[in-house]
Design a protein around this motif. Sequence first.
Motif, PDB file in Angstrom:
ATOM      1  N   THR A  82     -42.306 -15.334  11.855  1.00 38.24           N
ATOM      2  CA  THR A  82     -41.086 -15.010  12.575  1.00 38.24           C
ATOM      3  C   THR A  82     -40.295 -13.989  11.784  1.00 38.24           C
ATOM      4  O   THR A  82     -39.993 -14.206  10.621  1.00 38.24           O
ATOM      5  CB  THR A  82     -40.231 -16.259  12.793  1.00 38.24           C
ATOM      6  OG1 THR A  82     -41.014 -17.224  13.498  1.00 38.24           O
ATOM      7  CG2 THR A  82     -38.984 -15.916  13.603  1.00 38.24           C
ATOM      8  N   GLU A 107     -36.806 -12.084  11.720  1.00 38.20           N
ATOM      9  CA  GLU A 107     -35.475 -12.044  12.299  1.00 38.20           C
ATOM     10  C   GLU A 107     -34.847 -10.684  12.038  1.00 38.20           C
ATOM     11  O   GLU A 107     -34.999 -10.097  10.973  1.00 38.20           O
ATOM     12  CB  GLU A 107     -34.596 -13.136  11.671  1.00 38.20           C
ATOM     13  CG  GLU A 107     -35.182 -14.536  11.807  1.00 38.20           C
ATOM     14  CD  GLU A 107     -35.024 -15.088  13.205  1.00 38.20           C
ATOM     15  OE1 GLU A 107     -34.396 -14.413  14.020  1.00 38.20           O
ATOM     16  OE2 GLU A 107     -35.524 -16.190  13.462  1.00 38.20           O
ATOM     17  N   ARG A 153     -32.850 -16.283  29.085  1.00 35.77           N
ATOM     18  CA  ARG A 153     -33.822 -16.236  27.993  1.00 35.77           C
ATOM     19  C   ARG A 153     -35.044 -15.460  28.470  1.00 35.77           C
ATOM     20  O   ARG A 153     -35.599 -15.773  29.524  1.00 35.77           O
ATOM     21  CB  ARG A 153     -34.233 -17.648  27.569  1.00 35.77           C
ATOM     22  CG  ARG A 153     -33.139 -18.425  26.846  1.00 35.77           C
ATOM     23  CD  ARG A 153     -33.571 -19.875  26.610  1.00 35.77           C
ATOM     24  NE  ARG A 153     -34.844 -19.961  25.901  1.00 35.77           N
ATOM     25  CZ  ARG A 153     -34.974 -19.941  24.585  1.00 35.77           C
ATOM     26  NH1 ARG A 153     -33.905 -19.828  23.819  1.00 35.77           N
ATOM     27  NH2 ARG A 153     -36.163 -20.036  24.014  1.00 35.77           N
ATOM     28  N   LEU A 163     -38.853 -13.613  27.341  1.00 32.76           N
ATOM     29  CA  LEU A 163     -39.971 -13.436  26.421  1.00 32.76           C
ATOM     30  C   LEU A 163     -40.651 -12.113  26.733  1.00 32.76           C
ATOM     31  O   LEU A 163     -41.089 -11.884  27.866  1.00 32.76           O
ATOM     32  CB  LEU A 163     -40.972 -14.588  26.566  1.00 32.76           C
ATOM     33  CG  LEU A 163     -42.290 -14.455  25.785  1.00 32.76           C
ATOM     34  CD1 LEU A 163     -42.025 -14.423  24.283  1.00 32.76           C
ATOM     35  CD2 LEU A 163     -43.247 -15.596  26.147  1.00 32.76           C
ATOM     36  N   HIS A 186     -30.822 -14.690  24.815  1.00 32.30           N
ATOM     37  CA  HIS A 186     -31.860 -14.853  23.794  1.00 32.30           C
ATOM     38  C   HIS A 186     -33.108 -14.093  24.229  1.00 32.30           C
ATOM     39  O   HIS A 186     -33.560 -14.216  25.359  1.00 32.30           O
ATOM     40  CB  HIS A 186     -32.194 -16.330  23.600  1.00 32.30           C
ATOM     41  CG  HIS A 186     -33.010 -16.602  22.367  1.00 32.30           C
ATOM     42  ND1 HIS A 186     -32.504 -16.435  21.095  1.00 32.30           N
ATOM     43  CD2 HIS A 186     -34.287 -17.005  22.205  1.00 32.30           C
ATOM     44  CE1 HIS A 186     -33.434 -16.740  20.208  1.00 32.30           C
ATOM     45  NE2 HIS A 186     -34.530 -17.089  20.857  1.00 32.30           N
ATOM     46  N   VAL A 216     -37.079 -13.129  22.849  1.00 28.47           N
ATOM     47  CA  VAL A 216     -38.171 -13.346  21.903  1.00 28.47           C
ATOM     48  C   VAL A 216     -39.244 -12.304  22.171  1.00 28.47           C
ATOM     49  O   VAL A 216     -39.671 -12.118  23.311  1.00 28.47           O
ATOM     50  CB  VAL A 216     -38.771 -14.758  22.029  1.00 28.47           C
ATOM     51  CG1 VAL A 216     -39.972 -14.915  21.098  1.00 28.47           C
ATOM     52  CG2 VAL A 216     -37.718 -15.818  21.719  1.00 28.47           C
ATOM     53  N   ILE A 246     -43.131 -11.009  21.046  1.00 30.16           N
ATOM     54  CA  ILE A 246     -44.353 -11.460  20.382  1.00 30.16           C
ATOM     55  C   ILE A 246     -45.396 -10.362  20.438  1.00 30.16           C
ATOM     56  O   ILE A 246     -45.592  -9.721  21.468  1.00 30.16           O
ATOM     57  CB  ILE A 246     -44.887 -12.766  21.024  1.00 30.16           C
ATOM     58  CG1 ILE A 246     -46.139 -13.256  20.276  1.00 30.16           C
ATOM     59  CG2 ILE A 246     -45.160 -12.591  22.503  1.00 30.16           C
ATOM     60  CD1 ILE A 246     -46.589 -14.647  20.681  1.00 30.16           C
ATOM     61  N   SER A 294     -29.320 -12.305  18.902  1.00 28.80           N
ATOM     62  CA  SER A 294     -30.249 -13.303  19.434  1.00 28.80           C
ATOM     63  C   SER A 294     -31.594 -12.691  19.795  1.00 28.80           C
ATOM     64  O   SER A 294     -32.031 -12.739  20.935  1.00 28.80           O
ATOM     65  CB  SER A 294     -29.630 -13.962  20.668  1.00 28.80           C
ATOM     66  OG  SER A 294     -29.232 -12.970  21.607  1.00 28.80           O
ATOM     67  N   GLN A 307     -35.640 -12.589  18.299  1.00 27.75           N
ATOM     68  CA  GLN A 307     -36.655 -13.042  17.358  1.00 27.75           C
ATOM     69  C   GLN A 307     -37.940 -12.284  17.629  1.00 27.75           C
ATOM     70  O   GLN A 307     -38.293 -12.030  18.784  1.00 27.75           O
ATOM     71  CB  GLN A 307     -36.918 -14.540  17.502  1.00 27.75           C
ATOM     72  CG  GLN A 307     -35.752 -15.410  17.052  1.00 27.75           C
ATOM     73  CD  GLN A 307     -36.053 -16.876  17.283  1.00 27.75           C
ATOM     74  OE1 GLN A 307     -36.617 -17.239  18.299  1.00 27.75           O
ATOM     75  NE2 GLN A 307     -35.671 -17.716  16.334  1.00 27.75           N
ATOM     76  N   ILE A 326     -41.996 -12.476  16.755  1.00 27.26           N
ATOM     77  CA  ILE A 326     -43.051 -13.361  16.265  1.00 27.26           C
ATOM     78  C   ILE A 326     -44.371 -12.595  16.253  1.00 27.26           C
ATOM     79  O   ILE A 326     -44.749 -11.979  17.255  1.00 27.26           O
ATOM     80  CB  ILE A 326     -43.177 -14.613  17.148  1.00 27.26           C
ATOM     81  CG1 ILE A 326     -41.873 -15.418  17.108  1.00 27.26           C
ATOM     82  CG2 ILE A 326     -44.358 -15.482  16.705  1.00 27.26           C
ATOM     83  CD1 ILE A 326     -41.857 -16.603  18.051  1.00 27.26           C
ATOM     84  N   LYS A 347     -41.857 -20.961  12.870  1.00 25.60           N
ATOM     85  CA  LYS A 347     -41.467 -21.214  14.251  1.00 25.60           C
ATOM     86  C   LYS A 347     -42.696 -21.326  15.144  1.00 25.60           C
ATOM     87  O   LYS A 347     -43.678 -20.628  14.984  1.00 25.60           O
ATOM     88  CB  LYS A 347     -40.569 -20.074  14.751  1.00 25.60           C
ATOM     89  CG  LYS A 347     -40.065 -20.293  16.171  1.00 25.60           C
ATOM     90  CD  LYS A 347     -39.113 -19.194  16.570  1.00 25.60           C
ATOM     91  CE  LYS A 347     -38.681 -19.360  18.024  1.00 25.60           C
ATOM     92  NZ  LYS A 347     -37.946 -20.623  18.225  1.00 25.60           N
ATOM     93  N   PRO A 407     -44.179 -19.310  21.262  1.00 27.90           N
ATOM     94  CA  PRO A 407     -43.315 -19.516  22.429  1.00 27.90           C
ATOM     95  C   PRO A 407     -44.006 -20.190  23.605  1.00 27.90           C
ATOM     96  O   PRO A 407     -43.326 -20.696  24.503  1.00 27.90           O
ATOM     97  CB  PRO A 407     -42.868 -18.095  22.797  1.00 27.90           C
ATOM     98  CG  PRO A 407     -43.814 -17.187  22.105  1.00 27.90           C
ATOM     99  CD  PRO A 407     -44.271 -17.888  20.877  1.00 27.90           C
TER     100      PRO A 407
END
Length: 440
Positions: A32, A34, A172, A174, A199, A201, A203, A227, A229, A231, A246, A249
Amino acid sequence: MDEPDSQEERRKSWGGGSRRIGRGRGLAKTRTIEAQPFLPSLEPPRTQVNTSYISPSQLGVGSLSMPSSTTPVPFLFGLVDSSTPLVFLLLPLVLLLPFSIFFLFKNSSDGSEPYVFEHIELNRLPGDPKSKKPETEWLNMGYWKDTTIFSEACEALSHLLLSRANLQPLGRTLDVAHATGDSLLLLKSPTSPYPRQAHIVGITSLPEHARRAAVRLAAVYPKRGESIQIICEDAVYRGPKSSGFKKHPLDPTGKKGEEGEEEKFDSVVCLDAAYHFRSRQKWLEQVLQSGLKEGGTVAFTDILSASSPSSSSSSSLEGFTIIPSSTTTNTSSSAEPSWLSRLLLRTILLPLLSVPSSNIVPLSSLGASMVQLGYEDVEIEDITEEVFPGLARFLGGREELSWRLMGRLVRWWSGGEAGGKGLLRFVVVKGRKPKGGKKD
């Protein structure tokens, strides 16, 4: 949300959005990254690394300077043309195959990924000197309807995808296979036309892309608490990890009940990468079961087969819609691709580009499989004519021989720029998770 100090800073820093690859290959323990405060010395953001898999130096960010070597991948199969005589077709393929494989993967960190940083040079604007670094780092095939510039076409494709993703205010999201972060930056841009996300995320399976995206995000959003992340992991969840990092997801562990539902996403997007996944079907199943909230939307661009399914594989299931391209030419009199072309595609080209042949299915087959998995309101929009011809023309006009050959390859698999029947189609796909869970 923290914003850059000026419009000029935003223009230079955020750049726009996309891809690459979150293929379904077991790569390494989840890492992860940040987005941390951006320091004047361009020091790397704090990074969690499992050193038993990847050394800290491999995930060290270094500087923001573009890699000194941006040699494009020489896709030598671009020489293939549907009109090429058989004897002249097979001999070059056999002779050049080993060299093509070597050059295709020579810049990859683990020898298995066909994209690292070669695409950055394509983002250079017309007229810009070689000494000027491109302001964007897009990596997708682009939507060329109203432009001839690579970065503009790539951003247009990202906008087209996001417009189908049903992004929710303070939702949220992804972002799968985000490359060096342009799609993440587009979502976070103060001038973004989309609802602000609470948020995000990202990847990607490429450590190089993960660390570069982290640096670019930290440059634009320097304060803690943003917010986002990042990965570094495969798009497809491969099972529990023993590390303390983490979770993936799409890891179903602990995502049950109301608390688990809150960890899921309102939208899952994937720009120009799903055809690499091993497999797309598995990824779609995991997105439905573990990724999306009830009523959430998955949206992705994809490459599918131009052929129609046989009668034995046709499906009469309702629940999906295929929208043909508005500019598709009547090709009823066009010759179907030869058996040799299909053979070359399946046995040489797809393996070379790390695309599982099982992913290259007809449009209706993908729609039917998504309905069978439990998706609702599945829509597959064919935008081939706005993607392949423009990309082929752009690459064909490059100075580098390798990119010109790639342009020939794109033209070959799309059937040429005259609207002929090709081997592949480019589509935008979306589907919704039913409220109340999977349909019976």
